[in-house]
Design an enzyme around this catalytic site. Sequence first.
Site, PDB file in Angstrom:
ATOM      1  CG  HIS A   1      18.978  60.023  81.024  1.00 66.99           C
ATOM      2  ND1 HIS A   1      19.076  59.743  79.682  1.00 66.99           N
ATOM      3  CD2 HIS A   1      19.801  61.078  81.237  1.00 66.99           C
ATOM      4  CE1 HIS A   1      19.939  60.583  79.108  1.00 66.99           C
ATOM      5  NE2 HIS A   1      20.400  61.405  80.037  1.00 66.99           N
TER       6      HIS A   1
ATOM      7  CG  ASP B   1      17.381  59.159  74.920  1.00 67.22           C
ATOM      8  OD1 ASP B   1      17.950  59.808  75.801  1.00 67.22           O
ATOM      9  OD2 ASP B   1      17.889  58.930  73.797  1.00 67.22           O
ATOM     10  CB  ILE B   2      15.914  59.998  69.597  1.00 64.18           C
ATOM     11  CG1 ILE B   2      15.480  59.687  68.164  1.00 64.18           C
ATOM     12  CG2 ILE B   2      17.358  60.432  69.636  1.00 64.18           C
ATOM     13  CD1 ILE B   2      14.021  59.708  67.962  1.00 64.18           C
TER      14      ILE B   2
ATOM     15  CD  GLU C   1      23.586  63.735  72.819  1.00 63.48           C
ATOM     16  OE1 GLU C   1      23.796  62.632  73.370  1.00 63.48           O
ATOM     17  OE2 GLU C   1      22.775  63.883  71.906  1.00 63.48           O
TER      18      GLU C   1
ATOM     19  CG  HIS D   1      18.193  65.749  80.066  1.00 58.78           C
ATOM     20  ND1 HIS D   1      19.011  66.780  79.674  1.00 58.78           N
ATOM     21  CD2 HIS D   1      18.892  64.607  79.814  1.00 58.78           C
ATOM     22  CE1 HIS D   1      20.151  66.298  79.206  1.00 58.78           C
ATOM     23  NE2 HIS D   1      20.106  64.987  79.291  1.00 58.78           N
TER      24      HIS D   1
END
Length: 132
Positions: free
Chosen positions: A94, A28-29, A87, A92
């Site tokens: 996490h 994750d960025i 978002e 997805h």
Amino acid sequence: MTIFSKIIAGEIPCYKIAEDENYFAFLDINPVNWGHTLVVPKKETDYLFDLGDSELAGMVVFAKKVAKALKAAVPCRKVGVAVLGLEVPHAHIHLVPITNEGDMDFKNKISNPSPERMESIAESVRKALSEA
Ligand code: 5GP
């Protein structure tokens, strides 16, 4: 095309962790903790629980392999799991290496994670995966 599909296609760079025919994992960025990883299906579906049963089961098995490598590569007590999807409309999971509850506070992200540390973590997790 979602931003995650662009990452999977290589149009947007990422710190890649793993991929197979159907799934892809990358850091994750904006990590909530070091090693925060996203696991996504290559096929676009907005919401995780709209995936077909076998697609979802395959994704969880893929995420399990990534989580074990994360646990081996990043100092932590457990690898926490979360599904938000507020978002990015591309399903997805996490995966977040955690030592305490606060390590999974999505309102408290690491500010300006250094690219060198992100790449170093990604490399360590890839190595752990290759040794599994
Ligand atoms: P959610 O949809 O689960 O609420 O949050 C989406 C997650 O994707 C966020 O944690 C955010 O930091 C991450 N994210 C959004 N855009 C990018 C991107 O371009 N690259 C990467 N690696 N992560 C992203």
